[in-house]
Motif scaffolding. Sequence first.
Motif, PDB file in Angstrom:
ATOM      1  N   ILE A   1       6.131  -2.462  -3.820  1.00  0.00           N
ATOM      2  CA  ILE A   1       6.300  -3.333  -2.648  1.00  0.00           C
ATOM      3  C   ILE A   1       7.732  -3.847  -2.559  1.00  0.00           C
ATOM      4  O   ILE A   1       8.339  -3.844  -1.480  1.00  0.00           O
TER       5      ILE A   1
ATOM      6  N   ILE B   1      -1.611  -1.884  -2.674  1.00  0.00           N
ATOM      7  CA  ILE B   1      -0.504  -1.649  -1.750  1.00  0.00           C
ATOM      8  C   ILE B   1      -1.003  -1.473  -0.323  1.00  0.00           C
ATOM      9  O   ILE B   1      -0.429  -2.027   0.615  1.00  0.00           O
TER      10      ILE B   1
ATOM     11  N   LEU C   1       4.104   2.293   3.717  1.00  0.00           N
ATOM     12  CA  LEU C   1       3.399   2.301   2.436  1.00  0.00           C
ATOM     13  C   LEU C   1       2.549   3.557   2.269  1.00  0.00           C
ATOM     14  O   LEU C   1       2.496   4.141   1.188  1.00  0.00           O
TER      15      LEU C   1
END
Length: 128
Positions: free
Chosen positions: A13, A43, A57
């Motif tokens: 992250i 995530i 992501l």
Amino acid sequence: MGHKYLMDSNVVIDYLGNKLPPAATTFIDDLVPVVSVVSRIEILGWLGITQKQSDKLSLFINNAFVYPLDEPIILKTIELRQQFKIKTPDAIIAATALINNHTLLSHNSKDFKQIPGLVLVDAFALKS
């Protein structure tokens, strides 16, 4: 094959959010991304994630090797939970690193430092 690192959720992250120090970013740029299935869940499972964040992501996760939760990892997780005060997600991540002989790249050393045999590197402490 070179040294392998398992990236903790916080490092992924911070890396994707451009929050890591330059030395850590350069270091991670040269790695094959490897994460635990727990990190995949953490995530991508953000409450309130925007579509743009989700896309970024998801792209990272799709290009990463994601270790599944298999029997050796489950057994090691149980062992760690029996021996130490550690949350289940952190125990799964630690077990994944231990079973697969990876160094854990994290910024969360307090939850992992008591585990013998676990090699831990703080991404924020990396020097160029």
